[in-house]
Design a protein around this motif. Structure first.
Motif, PDB file in Angstrom:
ATOM      1  N   GLU A  22      -1.131  -2.708  -9.156  1.00 11.00           N
ATOM      2  CA  GLU A  22      -0.486  -2.481  -7.863  1.00 11.00           C
ATOM      3  C   GLU A  22      -1.272  -1.489  -7.011  1.00 11.00           C
ATOM      4  O   GLU A  22      -1.447  -1.692  -5.808  1.00 11.00           O
ATOM      5  CB  GLU A  22       0.946  -1.981  -8.061  1.00 11.00           C
ATOM      6  CG  GLU A  22       1.886  -3.042  -8.570  1.00 11.00           C
ATOM      7  CD  GLU A  22       3.282  -2.505  -8.863  1.00 11.00           C
ATOM      8  OE1 GLU A  22       3.533  -1.299  -8.644  1.00 11.00           O
ATOM      9  OE2 GLU A  22       4.117  -3.296  -9.311  1.00 11.00           O
ATOM     10  N   ILE A  23      -1.767  -0.432  -7.619  1.00 13.83           N
ATOM     11  CA  ILE A  23      -2.558   0.565  -6.893  1.00 13.83           C
ATOM     12  C   ILE A  23      -3.857  -0.073  -6.398  1.00 13.83           C
ATOM     13  O   ILE A  23      -4.267   0.134  -5.248  1.00 13.83           O
ATOM     14  CB  ILE A  23      -2.865   1.791  -7.785  1.00 13.83           C
ATOM     15  CG1 ILE A  23      -1.575   2.531  -8.141  1.00 13.83           C
ATOM     16  CG2 ILE A  23      -3.876   2.720  -7.135  1.00 13.83           C
ATOM     17  CD1 ILE A  23      -0.870   3.190  -6.992  1.00 13.83           C
ATOM     18  N   THR A  26      -3.145  -2.286  -3.488  1.00 17.44           N
ATOM     19  CA  THR A  26      -2.914  -1.454  -2.299  1.00 17.44           C
ATOM     20  C   THR A  26      -4.240  -0.987  -1.709  1.00 17.44           C
ATOM     21  O   THR A  26      -4.414  -0.992  -0.486  1.00 17.44           O
ATOM     22  CB  THR A  26      -2.033  -0.233  -2.661  1.00 17.44           C
ATOM     23  OG1 THR A  26      -0.795  -0.707  -3.180  1.00 17.44           O
ATOM     24  CG2 THR A  26      -1.779   0.642  -1.458  1.00 17.44           C
ATOM     25  N   ASN A  27      -5.176  -0.597  -2.564  1.00 22.33           N
ATOM     26  CA  ASN A  27      -6.506  -0.201  -2.080  1.00 22.33           C
ATOM     27  C   ASN A  27      -7.171  -1.344  -1.330  1.00 22.33           C
ATOM     28  O   ASN A  27      -7.730  -1.150  -0.244  1.00 22.33           O
ATOM     29  CB  ASN A  27      -7.397   0.243  -3.247  1.00 22.33           C
ATOM     30  CG  ASN A  27      -6.991   1.569  -3.837  1.00 22.33           C
ATOM     31  OD1 ASN A  27      -6.276   2.354  -3.207  1.00 22.33           O
ATOM     32  ND2 ASN A  27      -7.428   1.833  -5.044  1.00 22.33           N
ATOM     33  N   ALA A  29      -5.745  -3.940   0.089  1.00 22.54           N
ATOM     34  CA  ALA A  29      -5.009  -4.278   1.307  1.00 22.54           C
ATOM     35  C   ALA A  29      -5.293  -3.294   2.436  1.00 22.54           C
ATOM     36  O   ALA A  29      -5.196  -3.654   3.611  1.00 22.54           O
ATOM     37  CB  ALA A  29      -3.515  -4.310   1.015  1.00 22.54           C
ATOM     38  N   ASN A  30      -5.645  -2.066   2.091  1.00 18.85           N
ATOM     39  CA  ASN A  30      -5.874  -1.033   3.108  1.00 18.85           C
ATOM     40  C   ASN A  30      -7.350  -0.702   3.301  1.00 18.85           C
ATOM     41  O   ASN A  30      -7.681   0.369   3.818  1.00 18.85           O
ATOM     42  CB  ASN A  30      -5.100   0.235   2.740  1.00 18.85           C
ATOM     43  CG  ASN A  30      -3.628   0.054   2.933  1.00 18.85           C
ATOM     44  OD1 ASN A  30      -3.152  -0.079   4.048  1.00 18.85           O
ATOM     45  ND2 ASN A  30      -2.892   0.041   1.830  1.00 18.85           N
ATOM     46  N   THR A  33      -7.878   0.072   6.946  1.00 21.12           N
ATOM     47  CA  THR A  33      -6.859   0.880   7.610  1.00 21.12           C
ATOM     48  C   THR A  33      -7.472   2.180   8.104  1.00 21.12           C
ATOM     49  O   THR A  33      -7.880   3.024   7.304  1.00 21.12           O
ATOM     50  CB  THR A  33      -5.679   1.164   6.662  1.00 21.12           C
ATOM     51  OG1 THR A  33      -5.142  -0.076   6.230  1.00 21.12           O
ATOM     52  CG2 THR A  33      -4.606   1.981   7.349  1.00 21.12           C
ATOM     53  N   THR A  36      -3.313   6.224   9.330  1.00 22.17           N
ATOM     54  CA  THR A  36      -2.120   6.277   8.492  1.00 22.17           C
ATOM     55  C   THR A  36      -1.126   7.265   9.085  1.00 22.17           C
ATOM     56  O   THR A  36      -1.417   7.928  10.081  1.00 22.17           O
ATOM     57  CB  THR A  36      -2.479   6.721   7.060  1.00 22.17           C
ATOM     58  OG1 THR A  36      -3.047   8.033   7.112  1.00 22.17           O
ATOM     59  CG2 THR A  36      -3.459   5.766   6.401  1.00 22.17           C
ATOM     60  N   ARG A  44      -8.584   5.867  -0.794  1.00 21.39           N
ATOM     61  CA  ARG A  44      -8.518   5.083  -2.022  1.00 21.39           C
ATOM     62  C   ARG A  44      -7.812   5.904  -3.086  1.00 21.39           C
ATOM     63  O   ARG A  44      -7.999   7.106  -3.199  1.00 21.39           O
ATOM     64  CB  ARG A  44      -9.941   4.735  -2.475  1.00 21.39           C
ATOM     65  CG  ARG A  44     -10.006   3.942  -3.740  1.00 21.39           C
ATOM     66  CD  ARG A  44     -11.471   3.598  -4.078  1.00 21.39           C
ATOM     67  NE  ARG A  44     -11.524   2.823  -5.279  1.00 21.39           N
ATOM     68  CZ  ARG A  44     -11.649   3.343  -6.500  1.00 21.39           C
ATOM     69  NH1 ARG A  44     -11.760   4.643  -6.663  1.00 21.39           N
ATOM     70  NH2 ARG A  44     -11.670   2.564  -7.552  1.00 21.39           N
TER      71      ARG A  44
END
Length: 148
Positions: A22-23, A26-27, A29-30, A33, A36, A44
């Motif tokens: 999951e982490i 998330t890295n 997916a972003n 980005t 924030t 990261r």
């Protein structure tokens, strides 16, 4: 260590690897980005594992492990830390997140490295699922032997 302890060890590893996946997702997916809630690019994140069960030395000193103590070898995530790598600066003067010199700070995330991390996590998950399946099969065979 009995068969039920091996199930607990593998189950804890499954949970830890799921959180690691999951982490990593998330890295990924972003990776682009630039802004924030904290007011900068996404950082990261990395997972730090730790052994949760009592050590063999501890068990040797204790007369018996209590039912609430995890068996030796169980794993848990001790913390999730931000990668200290500085952001990557790209010249994009038209971007609303650009600084006064026209540079935008992007997360220092390498998608190839994240994919390798994710593949390692998935493989570890598969191996622990196989270990649980083998333990269940051994328990079933033991029950079948005791029936006859």
């Amino acid at each position: 260590m009995n068969l039920f302890d091996s199930l607990a060890v593998s189950a804890s590893a499954l949970s830890a690897e799921r959180q690691r996946s999951e982490i990593t997702a998330t890295n990924m997916a972003n990776a682009e980005t630039t802004h924030t809630e904290a007011g900068g690019p996404f950082h990261r994140r990395e997972v730090v594992f730790q052994s949760a069960g009592a050590s063999r030395f501890h068990l040797a000193l204790a007369s018996a492990r209590t039912l609430n103590d995890p068996p030796p070898g169980t794993v848990q995530i001790s913390e999730v830390v931000d990668d200290p790598t500085p952001p990557v600066m790209r010249y994009q003067p038209g971007n609303p997140d650009a600084n006064k010199d026209g540079y935008v700070a992007y997360p220092a995330i390498n998608p190839a490295m994240e994919m390798v991390d994710l593949m390692g996590s998935v493989r570890a998950y598969q191996l622990n699922a196989s270990a649980i399946s083998a333990a269940k099969q051994m328990i079933q065979q033991t029950i079948d032997l005791l029936k006859s």
